[in-house]
Design an enzyme around this catalytic site. Structure first.
Site, PDB file in Angstrom:
ATOM      1  N   GLY A 154     -96.350 -48.655  -2.961  1.00  0.00           N
ATOM      2  CA  GLY A 154     -97.718 -48.874  -3.414  1.00  0.00           C
ATOM      3  C   GLY A 154     -98.272 -50.156  -2.837  1.00  0.00           C
ATOM      4  O   GLY A 154     -97.978 -50.518  -1.699  1.00  0.00           O
ATOM      5  N   GLY A 155     -99.056 -50.857  -3.631  1.00  0.00           N
ATOM      6  CA  GLY A 155     -99.688 -52.076  -3.142  1.00  0.00           C
ATOM      7  C   GLY A 155     -98.818 -53.313  -3.317  1.00  0.00           C
ATOM      8  O   GLY A 155     -99.242 -54.419  -3.004  1.00  0.00           O
TER       9      GLY A 155
ATOM     10  N   PHE B  69     -84.427 -15.983  -7.664  1.00  0.00           N
ATOM     11  CA  PHE B  69     -83.736 -15.236  -6.614  1.00  0.00           C
ATOM     12  C   PHE B  69     -84.488 -15.378  -5.301  1.00  0.00           C
ATOM     13  O   PHE B  69     -85.618 -15.855  -5.261  1.00  0.00           O
ATOM     14  CB  PHE B  69     -83.663 -13.747  -6.977  1.00  0.00           C
ATOM     15  CG  PHE B  69     -82.769 -13.471  -8.143  1.00  0.00           C
ATOM     16  CD1 PHE B  69     -81.466 -13.952  -8.159  1.00  0.00           C
ATOM     17  CD2 PHE B  69     -83.219 -12.731  -9.228  1.00  0.00           C
ATOM     18  CE1 PHE B  69     -80.633 -13.706  -9.242  1.00  0.00           C
ATOM     19  CE2 PHE B  69     -82.401 -12.484 -10.309  1.00  0.00           C
ATOM     20  CZ  PHE B  69     -81.111 -12.974 -10.315  1.00  0.00           C
TER      21      PHE B  69
ATOM     22  N   GLU C 107     -82.112 -27.099  -1.607  1.00  0.00           N
ATOM     23  CA  GLU C 107     -82.643 -28.448  -1.819  1.00  0.00           C
ATOM     24  C   GLU C 107     -83.159 -29.170  -0.561  1.00  0.00           C
ATOM     25  O   GLU C 107     -84.329 -29.530  -0.455  1.00  0.00           O
ATOM     26  CB  GLU C 107     -81.521 -29.286  -2.461  1.00  0.00           C
ATOM     27  CG  GLU C 107     -81.795 -30.759  -2.586  1.00  0.00           C
ATOM     28  CD  GLU C 107     -82.892 -31.063  -3.578  1.00  0.00           C
ATOM     29  OE1 GLU C 107     -82.790 -30.638  -4.717  1.00  0.00           O
ATOM     30  OE2 GLU C 107     -83.874 -31.748  -3.205  1.00  0.00           O
TER      31      GLU C 107
ATOM     32  N   LEU D 216     -74.235  -8.936 -17.120  1.00  0.00           N
ATOM     33  CA  LEU D 216     -74.955  -7.670 -17.000  1.00  0.00           C
ATOM     34  C   LEU D 216     -75.184  -7.341 -15.533  1.00  0.00           C
ATOM     35  O   LEU D 216     -75.755  -8.159 -14.797  1.00  0.00           O
ATOM     36  CB  LEU D 216     -76.320  -7.803 -17.714  1.00  0.00           C
ATOM     37  CG  LEU D 216     -77.150  -6.542 -17.859  1.00  0.00           C
ATOM     38  CD1 LEU D 216     -76.472  -5.542 -18.791  1.00  0.00           C
ATOM     39  CD2 LEU D 216     -78.547  -6.895 -18.397  1.00  0.00           C
TER      40      LEU D 216
ATOM     41  N   GLN E 231     -79.554 -24.414  -8.976  1.00  0.00           N
ATOM     42  CA  GLN E 231     -80.066 -25.582  -9.698  1.00  0.00           C
ATOM     43  C   GLN E 231     -81.533 -25.512 -10.147  1.00  0.00           C
ATOM     44  O   GLN E 231     -81.852 -25.884 -11.279  1.00  0.00           O
ATOM     45  CB  GLN E 231     -79.869 -26.850  -8.834  1.00  0.00           C
ATOM     46  CG  GLN E 231     -80.299 -28.096  -9.557  1.00  0.00           C
ATOM     47  CD  GLN E 231     -80.001 -29.417  -8.863  1.00  0.00           C
ATOM     48  OE1 GLN E 231     -80.503 -30.426  -9.291  1.00  0.00           O
ATOM     49  NE2 GLN E 231     -79.204 -29.438  -7.820  1.00  0.00           N
TER      50      GLN E 231
ATOM     51  N   ASP F 219     -84.897 -29.131  -6.007  1.00  0.00           N
ATOM     52  CA  ASP F 219     -84.325 -28.270  -7.047  1.00  0.00           C
ATOM     53  C   ASP F 219     -84.809 -28.633  -8.452  1.00  0.00           C
ATOM     54  O   ASP F 219     -85.686 -27.989  -9.009  1.00  0.00           O
ATOM     55  CB  ASP F 219     -82.796 -28.349  -6.998  1.00  0.00           C
ATOM     56  CG  ASP F 219     -82.224 -27.517  -5.873  1.00  0.00           C
ATOM     57  OD1 ASP F 219     -82.907 -26.618  -5.388  1.00  0.00           O
ATOM     58  OD2 ASP F 219     -81.070 -27.763  -5.489  1.00  0.00           O
TER      59      ASP F 219
HETATM   60  N1  CAO Z   1     -76.663  -7.956 -11.382  1.00  0.00           N
HETATM   61  C1  CAO Z   1     -76.804  -7.353 -10.193  1.00  0.00           C
HETATM   62  N2  CAO Z   1     -77.293  -7.974  -9.107  1.00  0.00           N
HETATM   63  C2  CAO Z   1     -77.627  -9.279  -9.244  1.00  0.00           C
HETATM   64  C3  CAO Z   1     -77.514  -9.976 -10.458  1.00  0.00           C
HETATM   65  C4  CAO Z   1     -77.000  -9.252 -11.574  1.00  0.00           C
HETATM   66  N3  CAO Z   1     -76.849  -9.818 -12.766  1.00  0.00           N
HETATM   67  N4  CAO Z   1     -77.920 -11.231 -10.275  1.00  0.00           N
HETATM   68  C5  CAO Z   1     -78.292 -11.334  -8.991  1.00  0.00           C
HETATM   69  N5  CAO Z   1     -78.127 -10.157  -8.364  1.00  0.00           N
HETATM   70  C6  CAO Z   1     -78.401  -9.842  -6.968  1.00  0.00           C
HETATM   71  C7  CAO Z   1     -79.853 -10.027  -6.569  1.00  0.00           C
HETATM   72  O1  CAO Z   1     -80.603  -8.937  -7.014  1.00  0.00           O
HETATM   73  C8  CAO Z   1     -79.715 -10.065  -5.043  1.00  0.00           C
HETATM   74  O2  CAO Z   1     -79.572  -8.761  -4.556  1.00  0.00           O
HETATM   75  P1  CAO Z   1     -80.322  -8.206  -3.215  1.00  0.00           P
HETATM   76  O3  CAO Z   1     -80.086  -9.229  -2.157  1.00  0.00           O
HETATM   77  O4  CAO Z   1     -79.621  -6.924  -2.961  1.00  0.00           O
HETATM   78  O5  CAO Z   1     -81.747  -8.046  -3.541  1.00  0.00           O
HETATM   79  C9  CAO Z   1     -78.373 -10.770  -4.858  1.00  0.00           C
HETATM   80  O6  CAO Z   1     -77.742 -10.754  -6.134  1.00  0.00           O
HETATM   81  C10 CAO Z   1     -78.364 -12.164  -4.344  1.00  0.00           C
HETATM   82  O7  CAO Z   1     -79.481 -12.882  -4.721  1.00  0.00           O
HETATM   83  P2  CAO Z   1     -80.047 -14.048  -3.770  1.00  0.00           P
HETATM   84  O8  CAO Z   1     -80.451 -13.479  -2.452  1.00  0.00           O
HETATM   85  O9  CAO Z   1     -81.090 -14.753  -4.548  1.00  0.00           O
HETATM   86  O10 CAO Z   1     -78.766 -15.012  -3.588  1.00  0.00           O
HETATM   87  P3  CAO Z   1     -78.277 -15.842  -2.318  1.00  0.00           P
HETATM   88  O11 CAO Z   1     -77.022 -16.497  -2.787  1.00  0.00           O
HETATM   89  O12 CAO Z   1     -78.186 -15.085  -1.076  1.00  0.00           O
HETATM   90  O13 CAO Z   1     -79.419 -16.947  -2.119  1.00  0.00           O
HETATM   91  C11 CAO Z   1     -80.799 -18.792  -2.733  1.00  0.00           C
HETATM   92  C12 CAO Z   1     -79.472 -18.089  -2.924  1.00  0.00           C
HETATM   93  C13 CAO Z   1     -80.867 -19.924  -3.738  1.00  0.00           C
HETATM   94  C14 CAO Z   1     -80.923 -19.355  -1.326  1.00  0.00           C
HETATM   95  C15 CAO Z   1     -81.958 -17.801  -3.009  1.00  0.00           C
HETATM   96  O14 CAO Z   1     -81.757 -17.213  -4.260  1.00  0.00           O
HETATM   97  C16 CAO Z   1     -83.338 -18.415  -2.955  1.00  0.00           C
HETATM   98  O15 CAO Z   1     -83.863 -18.714  -1.890  1.00  0.00           O
HETATM   99  N6  CAO Z   1     -83.944 -18.598  -4.136  1.00  0.00           N
HETATM  100  C17 CAO Z   1     -85.298 -19.075  -4.243  1.00  0.00           C
HETATM  101  C18 CAO Z   1     -85.360 -20.535  -3.979  1.00  0.00           C
HETATM  102  C19 CAO Z   1     -84.465 -21.315  -4.907  1.00  0.00           C
HETATM  103  O16 CAO Z   1     -84.533 -21.236  -6.094  1.00  0.00           O
HETATM  104  N7  CAO Z   1     -83.625 -22.142  -4.316  1.00  0.00           N
HETATM  105  C20 CAO Z   1     -82.947 -23.159  -5.091  1.00  0.00           C
HETATM  106  C21 CAO Z   1     -81.574 -22.953  -5.228  1.00  0.00           C
HETATM  107  S1  CAO Z   1     -80.932 -24.416  -5.940  1.00  0.00           S
HETATM  108  O17 CAO Z   1     -80.460 -25.283  -4.610  1.00  0.00           O
END
Ligand code: CAO
Length: 416
Positions: free
Chosen positions: A248-249, A97, A140, A72, A17, A169
């Site tokens: 607020g106030g 990410f 979030e 991709l 999000q 988010d």
């Molecule tokens: N091709 C190949 N690899 C891809 C890709 C693509 N098109 N898109 C994503 N990936 C890979 C990433 O490189 C990552 O790989 P590694 O772990 O090997 O480096 C992997 O997919 C997963 O990415 P992630 O760790 O970001 O995903 P997750 O589901 O485990 O975590 C989240 C999700 C949201 C907790 C984490 O991304 C995060 O903390 N983000 C920053 C804070 C944030 O934006 N949070 C808000 C989310 S909205 O509630």
């Protein structure tokens, strides 16, 4: 009508999000937003909380309108080459990410800057760089807790409470959008790109600034007169949860209206604005309170503010929330009905203003989504449905100079 961000090309490497909310906003205003997704699966929200088995979930469709989708695999050599070409031709790369994921993929800030010195790289993370929690993944509610929102929300006799509003988010995404636009204006002056980073914790704190205000007042004087704990309850050394008190106030509270016994939203929010005391008294049929020293000033009212709210509730007992607001608006009293999501979805004014819009989607048909909350005199953002996974892969690759055969090979190798 041309849109202000037309010509700005954005690589949307976001998911869930926080990031998608940012890039969707920029797409509404004319940017060409190319969402880069993993082949086969795409953004995880395409599959989360589905209401139609074979169609992208509303979670996805409501955060990704007006974008193009490119599949991709950016961990393969061929995929990296495509991304490099895209970086060379784009203005902004947005990602949210987990910490370090972009670097692990080989796209460090230094590398991106080498490929395109004008590129703006915008990131959302849970915590800011260098923070002692900067390695954490964050969603979030984690951000709401870390940003001071949860400890100050809810009722004093209950646990810390998160808000339904996406303070962690979408709010962070809005902050990031401001950062990107600022960097774009900066680039016009310097010719150089830069990194823009927003943390979810910081964005929540930015919205909780009045609670930081209250902490300092509490430290100094030991009480907070606008909180329900004053003057009869106890204060500790931290800002308490204030229920529905006005922040607020101006004291305020959620008050019951006709039908509250069966309708969970038969309430209004009522604000006792200091200088509106006389009209309030007239509106609720208590003219004798106007000059009564026990009620005349905000200070005099505060010790028995809940008796005042009880009296207003008695006045509201035979009025629906809409009837009540129609009476109170004539007296210039700041108030509003507590609206359910169903009422918001069907609100004619929100449809007319474009805040709630109905759009079409190739797989799911018509659905409701949010439109721009920002209104312009010279532009009305037109909201379109979200793209199918990989819907624009061929189009984007062709623009990058890939031939039909090369695209077929990339498909065969599952790179796109
Ligand atoms: N091709 C190949 N690899 C891809 C890709 C693509 N098109 N898109 C994503 N990936 C890979 C990433 O490189 C990552 O790989 P590694 O772990 O090997 O480096 C992997 O997919 C997963 O990415 P992630 O760790 O970001 O995903 P997750 O589901 O485990 O975590 C989240 C999700 C949201 C907790 C984490 O991304 C995060 O903390 N983000 C920053 C804070 C944030 O934006 N949070 C808000 C989310 S909205 O509630």
């Amino acid at each position: 009508m041309s849109k202000p961000l037309e010509g700005v090309k954005i690589i949307d490497f976001t998911h869930v999000q926080a990031g998608p909310a940012c890039t969707q906003l920029l797409a509404w205003f004319g940017a060409d937003v190319i969402k880069v997704e993993r082949p086969g699966s795409g953004d995880v929200t395409r599959n989360q909380l589905r209401d139609i088995p074979e169609a992208d979930a509303l979670y996805f469709t409501m955060l990704n309108s007006n974008k193009r989708s490119l599949t991709l695999d950016t961990k393969t050599q061929d995929g990296k080459e495509v991304l490099e070409k895209l970086i060379q031709e784009s203005d902004v790369l947005v990602e949210n990410f987990a910490p370090g994921a972009l670097d692990r993929m080989g796209f460090t800030w230094e590398r991106i800057n080498e490929l395109n010195p004008k590129m703006i790289v915008a990131s959302v993370k849970g915590f800011s760089d260098g923070h002692h929690y900067d390695d954490l993944k964050v969603y979030e509610n984690v951000a709401q807790c870390a940003g001071g929102a949860a400890s100050t929300t809810g009722f004093w006799d209950g646990p810390p409470t998160v808000s339904a509003a996406a303070l962690g988010d979408s709010n962070t995404g809005m902050h990031l959008a401001i950062g990107i636009l600022t960097a774009l204006i900066g680039r016009d002056k310097t010719g150089k790109g830069q990194k823009v980073a927003v943390s979810m914790q910081d964005s929540v704190i930015n919205l909780c600034r009045v609670k930081l205000r209250d902490q300092q007042r509490l430290d100094r004087v030991g009480y907070l007169e606008e909180y329900p704990q004053y003057p009869h309850g106890e204060f500790t050394d931290v800002v308490p949860r204030g229920g529905n008190a006005g922040g607020g106030g101006q004291p305020g509270w959620v008050l019951k209206c006709k039908g509250w016994e069966t309708d969970p939203n038969a309430y209004i929010y009522f604000t006792v604005q200091g200088h509106a005391w006389e009209p309030i008294c007239r509106a609720i049929g208590k003219p004798e309170w106007i000059d009564d020293p026990a009620y005349m000033t905000a200070q005099a009212r505060q010790p028995h503010i809940f008796d005042i709210f009880n009296t207003i509730e008695a006045w509201l007992a035979d009025k629906t929330k809409f009837e009540a607001v129609d009476i109170l608006r004539k007296f210039d009293i700041p108030c509003a009905p507590v609206l359910s999501m169903k009422e918001i979805a069907n609100d004619e004014s929100l449809r007319a203003s474009g805040t709630i819009v109905e759009v079409d989607h190739k797989a799911r048909g018509k659905y409701l989504t949010v439109g721009s909350p920002i209104k312009f005199s010279d532009m009305k953002p037109e909201i379109t449905g979200s793209p199918l996974l990989g819907e624009h892969t061929e189009e984007v690759l062709k623009d990058l100079g890939y031939s039909f055969d090369q695209i077929a090979n990339l498909r065969e190798a599952k790179v796109v």
